[in-house]
Scaffold this motif. Structure first.
Motif, PDB file in Angstrom:
ATOM      1  N   THR A 142       0.810  -1.209   0.000  1.00 58.87           N
ATOM      2  CA  THR A 142       0.000   0.000   0.000  1.00 58.87           C
ATOM      3  C   THR A 142       0.849   1.268   0.000  1.00 58.87           C
ATOM      4  N   TYR A 143       2.125   1.130  -0.307  1.00 52.91           N
ATOM      5  CA  TYR A 143       2.960   2.313  -0.468  1.00 52.91           C
ATOM      6  C   TYR A 143       2.501   3.047  -1.730  1.00 52.91           C
ATOM      7  N   SER A 144       2.956   4.260  -1.913  1.00 58.54           N
ATOM      8  CA  SER A 144       2.556   5.039  -3.088  1.00 58.54           C
ATOM      9  C   SER A 144       2.992   4.335  -4.374  1.00 58.54           C
ATOM     10  N   LYS A 145       2.234   4.557  -5.438  1.00 61.52           N
ATOM     11  CA  LYS A 145       2.567   3.949  -6.727  1.00 61.52           C
ATOM     12  C   LYS A 145       3.945   4.403  -7.191  1.00 61.52           C
ATOM     13  N   ALA A 146       4.272   5.672  -6.951  1.00 56.94           N
ATOM     14  CA  ALA A 146       5.589   6.183  -7.351  1.00 56.94           C
ATOM     15  C   ALA A 146       6.704   5.383  -6.680  1.00 56.94           C
ATOM     16  N   TRP A 147       6.558   5.118  -5.380  1.00 58.75           N
ATOM     17  CA  TRP A 147       7.573   4.342  -4.671  1.00 58.75           C
ATOM     18  C   TRP A 147       7.590   2.896  -5.168  1.00 58.75           C
ATOM     19  N   PHE A 191      10.925   9.542  -1.088  1.00 58.96           N
ATOM     20  CA  PHE A 191       9.540   9.365  -1.518  1.00 58.96           C
ATOM     21  C   PHE A 191       8.567   9.645  -0.372  1.00 58.96           C
ATOM     22  N   LYS A 215       5.984   6.177   7.859  1.00 53.46           N
ATOM     23  CA  LYS A 215       5.270   7.436   8.049  1.00 53.46           C
ATOM     24  C   LYS A 215       6.242   8.585   7.854  1.00 53.46           C
TER      25      LYS A 215
END
Length: 126
Positions: free
Chosen positions: A4-9, A53, A76
């Motif tokens: 569930t990390y950001s798509k960019a990461w 990120f 976080k």
């Protein structure tokens, strides 16, 4: 696998094959319990890249039973995880691990739902 990390990461992490040098993964295969990212050895700079990120703080938590291992990472932006937050995450992950570790104890319907949840969380809109 739930991501569930950001798509960019996730795109950055995947395109560079960072799993091979991720200190969370290495720590998780060697230990049980928890460790803050700031306490991990990170010669490849994976955690430094995560900070770029928006994830400068994090914790890895590992739960093990029999032949099953769950390795979970949490991040976080504002501060280190407190001892109380880590203790709560460990308790939650241990319960989740124990509940899902032995698929032989799960109904086929539950297994299907867990796989669907994994896809929905990892690939929103799928």
């Amino acid at each position: 696998m739930f991501q569930t990390y950001s798509k960019a990461w996730l795109d950055h992490y995947s395109s560079r094959g960072l799993i091979m040098s991720d200190p969370m993964v290495a720590w998780g295969f060697e230990h049980v319990g928890s460790s803050r990212w700031s306490d991990l050895e990170d010669p490849a700079g994976v955690m430094t890249q995560a900070a770029e990120f928006g994830m400068p703080y994090g914790v890895v938590i590992t739960a093990v039973s029999d032949d099953s291992r769950s390795i979970c990472g949490f991040a976080k932006a504002d501060s280190e995880f407190s001892d109380a937050e880590i203790a709560q995450l460990e308790a939650d992950i241990t319960r989740l691990h124990d509940f899902t570790a032995d698929q032989a104890l799960l109904t086929p319907e539950t297994i299907v739902q867990l796989k669907k949840l994994s896809i929905m969380v990892t690939h929103p809109g799928s």
